[in-house]
Structures are given as C-alpha cells and as structure tokens.
Design a protein around this motif. Sequence first.
Motif, mmCIF file in Angstrom:
data_model
loop_
_atom_site.group_PDB
_atom_site.id
_atom_site.type_symbol
_atom_site.label_atom_id
_atom_site.label_comp_id
_atom_site.label_asym_id
_atom_site.label_seq_id
_atom_site.Cartn_x
_atom_site.Cartn_y
_atom_site.Cartn_z
ATOM 1 N N ARG A 25 0.551 -1.463 0.249
ATOM 2 C CA ARG A 25 -0.131 -0.271 0.292
ATOM 3 C C ARG A 25 0.856 1.383 -0.010
ATOM 4 O O ARG A 25 0.619 2.116 -0.750
ATOM 5 C CB ARG A 25 -0.834 0.146 1.303
ATOM 6 N N ALA A 26 2.203 1.107 0.706
ATOM 7 C CA ALA A 26 3.019 2.192 0.873
ATOM 8 C C ALA A 26 2.809 3.067 -0.481
ATOM 9 O O ALA A 26 3.560 3.082 -1.261
ATOM 10 C CB ALA A 26 4.086 2.313 2.065
ATOM 11 N N ALA A 27 3.932 1.539 -1.154
ATOM 12 C CA ALA A 27 4.333 1.874 -2.493
ATOM 13 C C ALA A 27 3.472 2.713 -3.376
ATOM 14 O O ALA A 27 3.711 3.267 -4.248
ATOM 15 C CB ALA A 27 5.075 0.286 -2.659
ATOM 16 N N LEU A 28 1.949 2.015 -4.138
ATOM 17 C CA LEU A 28 1.019 2.666 -3.967
ATOM 18 C C LEU A 28 0.601 3.917 -4.075
ATOM 19 O O LEU A 28 0.613 5.053 -4.779
ATOM 20 C CB LEU A 28 -0.122 1.815 -4.107
ATOM 21 N N ASP A 29 0.777 4.412 -2.346
ATOM 22 C CA ASP A 29 0.386 5.526 -1.889
ATOM 23 C C ASP A 29 1.720 6.237 -2.345
ATOM 24 O O ASP A 29 1.540 8.135 -2.609
ATOM 25 C CB ASP A 29 0.069 6.192 -0.334
ATOM 26 N N GLU A 30 3.069 6.188 -2.621
ATOM 27 C CA GLU A 30 3.973 6.864 -2.841
ATOM 28 C C GLU A 30 3.986 7.460 -4.075
ATOM 29 O O GLU A 30 5.294 8.736 -4.368
ATOM 30 C CB GLU A 30 5.843 6.459 -2.531
ATOM 31 N N ALA A 31 3.619 6.540 -5.110
ATOM 32 C CA ALA A 31 3.469 7.088 -6.512
ATOM 33 C C ALA A 31 2.376 7.964 -6.748
ATOM 34 O O ALA A 31 3.011 8.661 -7.801
ATOM 35 C CB ALA A 31 3.089 5.696 -7.089
ATOM 36 N N GLY A 32 1.351 7.656 -6.114
ATOM 37 C CA GLY A 32 0.729 9.471 -6.428
ATOM 38 C C GLY A 32 -0.229 9.089 -7.529
ATOM 39 O O GLY A 32 -0.243 8.086 -7.965
ATOM 40 N N PRO A 33 -1.002 9.536 -7.553
ATOM 41 C CA PRO A 33 -2.015 9.438 -8.348
ATOM 42 C C PRO A 33 -1.646 9.860 -10.217
ATOM 43 O O PRO A 33 -2.548 9.234 -11.094
ATOM 44 C CB PRO A 33 -3.241 11.018 -8.307
ATOM 45 N N GLY A 34 -0.862 10.310 -9.905
ATOM 46 C CA GLY A 34 0.155 11.057 -11.496
ATOM 47 C C GLY A 34 0.786 9.828 -12.318
ATOM 48 O O GLY A 34 1.723 10.370 -12.872
ATOM 49 N N ARG A 35 0.772 8.718 -11.418
ATOM 50 C CA ARG A 35 1.526 7.959 -11.733
ATOM 51 C C ARG A 35 1.778 7.248 -12.928
ATOM 52 O O ARG A 35 0.498 7.514 -13.765
ATOM 53 C CB ARG A 35 1.670 6.476 -10.871
ATOM 54 N N THR A 36 2.711 6.732 -14.011
ATOM 55 C CA THR A 36 3.128 6.868 -14.782
ATOM 56 C C THR A 36 2.642 4.444 -14.591
ATOM 57 O O THR A 36 2.326 4.202 -16.112
ATOM 58 C CB THR A 36 4.008 6.451 -16.054
ATOM 59 N N GLU A 37 3.000 4.143 -14.057
ATOM 60 C CA GLU A 37 3.341 2.450 -13.481
ATOM 61 C C GLU A 37 1.690 1.816 -13.297
ATOM 62 O O GLU A 37 1.518 2.800 -12.557
ATOM 63 C CB GLU A 37 4.437 2.251 -13.204
ATOM 64 N N PRO A 38 1.459 1.145 -14.271
ATOM 65 C CA PRO A 38 0.155 0.496 -13.738
ATOM 66 C C PRO A 38 0.170 -0.175 -11.498
ATOM 67 O O PRO A 38 0.999 -0.069 -11.700
ATOM 68 C CB PRO A 38 0.145 -1.196 -13.733
ATOM 69 N N ALA A 39 -1.029 0.138 -11.413
ATOM 70 C CA ALA A 39 -0.997 0.005 -10.281
ATOM 71 C C ALA A 39 -0.472 -2.079 -9.248
ATOM 72 O O ALA A 39 -0.482 -1.697 -8.188
ATOM 73 C CB ALA A 39 -2.164 0.888 -9.881
ATOM 74 N N TRP A 40 -1.135 -2.305 -10.147
ATOM 75 C CA TRP A 40 -0.829 -3.918 -10.183
ATOM 76 C C TRP A 40 0.833 -3.739 -9.702
ATOM 77 O O TRP A 40 1.348 -4.258 -9.024
ATOM 78 C CB TRP A 40 -1.879 -5.078 -10.587
ATOM 79 N N SER A 41 1.778 -2.964 -9.985
ATOM 80 C CA SER A 41 2.946 -3.186 -10.439
ATOM 81 C C SER A 41 3.623 -2.634 -8.928
ATOM 82 O O SER A 41 4.221 -3.386 -8.894
ATOM 83 C CB SER A 41 3.564 -2.771 -12.583
#
Length: 81
Positions: free
Chosen positions: A46-62
């Motif tokens: 969850r922290a990895a997903l949160d750190e990437a933020g909403p503007g991420r380019t990498e897929p959430a599952w990755s």
Amino acid sequence: AAVGQWCRAAVAALSAARGRLDDLNVFPVPDGDTGTNLLATAEAARAALDEAGPGRTEPAWSLLARGAVLGARGNSGTILA
C-alpha cells in the motif's frame, strides 16, 4: 482507484485479523508472527502505491507487487507478495 481500494480493504482486514492469524501459526514452527508478517507486507504494498501518487505512469498492480516483494516479511509475507 479500484486497486487502491482493494489494497486498503486488505490491509484493514489483515489488521483486524492479525492476532487471530498469529495465534493460528503453528507450521513450520509456532513463532506466532504470520498475521504480523502478512500485515507488514500488505502495508508495504500500500505504501508503494501511495508514494507513487495519482499521477503515476506505472500500473497500480505493478507498484503493489514491487512494494510487497521489497517489504515482504517472513515466509507468509513472501507467499503473499
């Protein structure tokens, strides 16, 4: 957004069940940390997903997968990752 909701729900469920999972832990050794390790691994994902933020380019599952692998604790955490 759905992946983030799923992950947050999983962390909440593991948090609520951590003590029961720790108590069930008897194999391969009764070290009583399965719930704790599962929760720590899910929190790392969850922290990895949160750190990437909403503007991420990498897929959430990755992002979740990488966070889980890097934050995996114990055998149960590795299996979850």
